[in-house]
Design a protein around this motif. Structure first.
Motif, PDB file in Angstrom:
ATOM      1  N   ASN A  29       0.899  -1.193   0.031  1.00 34.62           N
ATOM      2  CA  ASN A  29      -0.032  -0.189  -0.025  1.00 34.62           C
ATOM      3  C   ASN A  29       0.951   1.256   0.087  1.00 34.62           C
ATOM      4  O   ASN A  29       1.626   1.670   1.038  1.00 34.62           O
ATOM      5  CB  ASN A  29      -1.000  -0.100   1.408  1.00 34.62           C
ATOM      6  CG  ASN A  29      -1.862   1.089   1.243  1.00 34.62           C
ATOM      7  OD1 ASN A  29      -1.707   2.167   0.751  1.00 34.62           O
ATOM      8  ND2 ASN A  29      -2.991   1.037   1.572  1.00 34.62           N
ATOM      9  N   SER A  32       0.318   3.986   2.520  1.00 37.83           N
ATOM     10  CA  SER A  32       0.742   3.680   3.878  1.00 37.83           C
ATOM     11  C   SER A  32       2.103   3.631   4.124  1.00 37.83           C
ATOM     12  O   SER A  32       2.691   3.874   5.256  1.00 37.83           O
ATOM     13  CB  SER A  32       0.064   2.201   4.195  1.00 37.83           C
ATOM     14  OG  SER A  32      -1.271   2.425   4.154  1.00 37.83           O
ATOM     15  N   CYS A 104       3.058   0.135  -7.512  1.00 34.96           N
ATOM     16  CA  CYS A 104       3.521  -1.057  -6.766  1.00 34.96           C
ATOM     17  C   CYS A 104       4.763  -1.629  -7.393  1.00 34.96           C
ATOM     18  O   CYS A 104       5.921  -2.074  -6.531  1.00 34.96           O
ATOM     19  CB  CYS A 104       2.557  -2.107  -6.515  1.00 34.96           C
ATOM     20  SG  CYS A 104       2.859  -3.497  -5.511  1.00 34.96           S
TER      21      CYS A 104
END
Length: 139
Positions: A29, A32, A104
């Motif tokens: 994430n 995060s 990602c």
């Protein structure tokens, strides 16, 4: 008419499942990751106008990975990585500008470069450096 509605609902459900399965490929994430590390570093530097030695391995790795992604030097020597308010603000600013380009795959690739495998020959070393150059987010 009921068959058409049923087929449309079925296709809609299929599309939702397909989109969610794409997101499952990424276990990072990104928001995060940035919030956690920036928050941790802000706590370290709170009340200090000087450089603070980063002792947490996660923060050191984050600084090195973000340096690779940004093309900026946010990390100093690995055994002596320091952070200050100016560095934290620079990372936050870069993140706000480049957030939509950070994927990602890019994050995982940057972290993977932190611990390269042993190179068996010069071609593997050259390939490593070519891939290293490609991880930088330039857009």
């Amino acid at each position: 008419m009921k068959k058409i509605i049923f087929i449309l609902l079925l296709l809609n459900a299929f599309c939702i499942v397909k989109v969610n399965s794409c997101n499952k490929d990424c276990d990072v994430n990104i928001d995060s990751l940035f919030k956690k590390n920036l928050s941790s570093m802000k706590k370290m530097t709170r009340g200090s106008s000087k450089d603070v030695l980063v002792k947490e391995r996660d923060n050191v790795e984050f600084l090195w990975a973000i340096s690779l992604l940004s093309g900026q030097n946010f990390a100093s020597y690995p055994g002596n990585t320091v952070v200050n308010a100016k560095i934290i603000l620079a990372i936050e600013s870069w993140y706000k500008k480049k957030k939509k380009y950070i994927t990602c795959d890019k994050i995982k690739k940057a972290y993977s470069f932190l611990y390269p495998p042993p190179f068996r020959n010069i071609e593997e070393l050259n390939k490593y450096f070519d891939e290293l150059d490609q991880v930088e987010i330039k857009e």
